[in-house]
Design a protein around this motif. Structure first.
Motif, mmCIF file in Angstrom:
data_model
loop_
_atom_site.group_PDB
_atom_site.id
_atom_site.type_symbol
_atom_site.label_atom_id
_atom_site.label_comp_id
_atom_site.label_asym_id
_atom_site.label_seq_id
_atom_site.Cartn_x
_atom_site.Cartn_y
_atom_site.Cartn_z
ATOM 1 N N ARG A 1 63.287 -90.091 17.247
ATOM 2 C CA ARG A 1 62.881 -89.266 16.111
ATOM 3 C C ARG A 1 61.848 -89.951 15.215
ATOM 4 N N LEU A 2 61.525 -91.195 15.547
ATOM 5 C CA LEU A 2 60.547 -91.941 14.773
ATOM 6 C C LEU A 2 59.734 -92.810 15.718
ATOM 7 N N ALA A 3 58.424 -92.864 15.492
ATOM 8 C CA ALA A 3 57.549 -93.715 16.303
ATOM 9 C C ALA A 3 56.640 -94.514 15.388
ATOM 10 N N VAL A 4 56.464 -95.781 15.722
ATOM 11 C CA VAL A 4 55.479 -96.629 15.068
ATOM 12 C C VAL A 4 54.335 -96.757 16.066
ATOM 13 N N ILE A 5 53.140 -96.325 15.647
ATOM 14 C CA ILE A 5 52.000 -96.187 16.546
ATOM 15 C C ILE A 5 50.829 -97.020 16.017
ATOM 16 N N VAL A 6 50.198 -97.768 16.907
ATOM 17 C CA VAL A 6 49.003 -98.539 16.564
ATOM 18 C C VAL A 6 48.004 -98.347 17.697
ATOM 19 N N CYS A 7 46.742 -98.067 17.346
ATOM 20 C CA CYS A 7 45.718 -98.004 18.390
ATOM 21 C C CYS A 7 44.898 -99.284 18.352
ATOM 22 N N GLU A 8 44.427 -99.649 19.543
ATOM 23 C CA GLU A 8 43.692 -100.900 19.721
ATOM 24 C C GLU A 8 42.398 -100.584 20.480
ATOM 25 N N THR A 9 41.406 -101.352 20.281
ATOM 26 C CA THR A 9 40.129 -101.301 20.993
ATOM 27 C C THR A 9 39.194 -100.221 20.468
ATOM 28 N N GLN A 10 39.641 -98.942 20.437
ATOM 29 C CA GLN A 10 38.835 -97.828 19.950
ATOM 30 C C GLN A 10 39.701 -96.930 19.072
ATOM 31 N N ALA A 11 39.093 -96.247 18.140
ATOM 32 C CA ALA A 11 39.811 -95.292 17.293
ATOM 33 C C ALA A 11 40.228 -94.073 18.116
ATOM 34 N N ILE A 12 41.246 -93.366 17.622
ATOM 35 C CA ILE A 12 41.731 -92.161 18.295
ATOM 36 C C ILE A 12 41.783 -91.001 17.301
ATOM 37 N N ARG A 13 42.095 -89.829 17.806
ATOM 38 C CA ARG A 13 42.411 -88.644 16.995
ATOM 39 C C ARG A 13 43.782 -88.164 17.436
ATOM 40 N N TRP A 14 44.516 -87.564 16.503
ATOM 41 C CA TRP A 14 45.823 -87.025 16.836
ATOM 42 C C TRP A 14 46.061 -85.729 16.087
ATOM 43 N N VAL A 15 46.970 -84.926 16.607
ATOM 44 C CA VAL A 15 47.469 -83.723 15.942
ATOM 45 C C VAL A 15 48.930 -83.577 16.321
ATOM 46 N N ASN A 16 49.664 -82.780 15.524
ATOM 47 C CA ASN A 16 51.010 -82.427 15.959
ATOM 48 C C ASN A 16 50.946 -81.031 16.564
ATOM 49 N N ASN A 17 51.992 -80.640 17.258
ATOM 50 C CA ASN A 17 51.993 -79.381 18.006
ATOM 51 C C ASN A 17 51.622 -78.188 17.141
ATOM 52 N N ALA A 18 52.079 -78.184 15.905
ATOM 53 C CA ALA A 18 51.798 -77.057 15.013
ATOM 54 C C ALA A 18 50.301 -76.930 14.731
ATOM 55 N N ASP A 19 49.595 -78.050 14.730
ATOM 56 C CA ASP A 19 48.162 -78.041 14.451
ATOM 57 C C ASP A 19 47.310 -77.957 15.708
ATOM 58 N N ALA A 20 47.893 -78.268 16.865
ATOM 59 C CA ALA A 20 47.134 -78.544 18.079
ATOM 60 C C ALA A 20 46.170 -77.443 18.490
ATOM 61 N N GLY A 21 46.683 -76.307 18.920
ATOM 62 C CA GLY A 21 45.798 -75.260 19.400
ATOM 63 C C GLY A 21 44.707 -75.846 20.268
ATOM 64 N N SER A 22 43.475 -75.550 19.970
ATOM 65 C CA SER A 22 42.356 -76.099 20.745
ATOM 66 C C SER A 22 41.505 -77.036 19.896
ATOM 67 N N ILE A 23 42.043 -77.528 18.770
ATOM 68 C CA ILE A 23 41.203 -78.317 17.866
ATOM 69 C C ILE A 23 41.053 -79.782 18.235
ATOM 70 N N LEU A 24 41.930 -80.326 19.077
ATOM 71 C CA LEU A 24 41.882 -81.768 19.338
ATOM 72 C C LEU A 24 40.707 -82.121 20.246
ATOM 73 N N SER A 25 39.849 -83.003 19.752
ATOM 74 C CA SER A 25 38.720 -83.515 20.531
ATOM 75 C C SER A 25 38.354 -84.879 19.949
ATOM 76 N N ALA A 26 37.340 -85.492 20.501
ATOM 77 C CA ALA A 26 36.894 -86.795 20.000
ATOM 78 C C ALA A 26 36.388 -86.717 18.565
ATOM 79 N N THR A 27 36.086 -85.500 18.091
ATOM 80 C CA THR A 27 35.572 -85.340 16.731
ATOM 81 C C THR A 27 36.459 -84.471 15.850
ATOM 82 N N LYS A 28 37.530 -83.913 16.399
ATOM 83 C CA LYS A 28 38.415 -83.036 15.632
ATOM 84 C C LYS A 28 39.859 -83.492 15.762
#
Length: 119
Positions: free
Chosen positions: A56-83
């Motif tokens: 029910r809880l996650a600690v998340i760290v990205c390394e090397t390059q930045a990322i984008r994220w969304v949760n399911n409620a927001d997802a739809g078709s908006i997730l991309s390298a710029t959204k």
């Protein structure tokens, strides 16, 4: 959450107590994000365990390059390298809630996502 890190994927099948509060460590995963493919935590990781039952809880760290994220409620078709919500390299992001709904994509090729799971 200092003191919560138990390191690596060794013994990932056996929950380990965390020193703070009532959280139980459920394991670790490493995802390599490449090719503009959207990943979620239920996908098979490059190392470690996919989303454990009951997490029910996650600690998340990205390394090397930045990322984008969304949760399911927001997802739809908006997730991309710029959204989506940006997450810079080296920043610790703690998410509590529906972990199955999280989606991730790289902003530039070769991003690595580290995830520690808790319940």
């Amino acid at each position: 959450m200092s003191g919560a890190w138990k390191g690596g994927a060794s013994g990932a099948g056996a929950p380990r107590p965390v020193t703070e509060g009532s959280l139980v460590d459920l394991g670790y995963a490493r995802y390599v994000l490449t090719g503009g493919v959207v990943k979620d935590l239920a996908d098979a990781p490059d190392d470690g365990v996919a989303l454990p039952v009951g997490a029910r809880l996650a600690v998340i760290v990205c390394e090397t390059q930045a990322i984008r994220w969304v949760n399911n409620a927001d997802a739809g078709s908006i997730l991309s390298a710029t959204k989506g919500m940006p997450l810079a390299t080296g920043i610790q992001f703690t998410y509590s809630g529906d972990l199955a709904g999280l989606r991730f994509i790289e902003q530039s090729s070769g991003a690595v996502l580290h995830v520690s799971y808790f319940k």
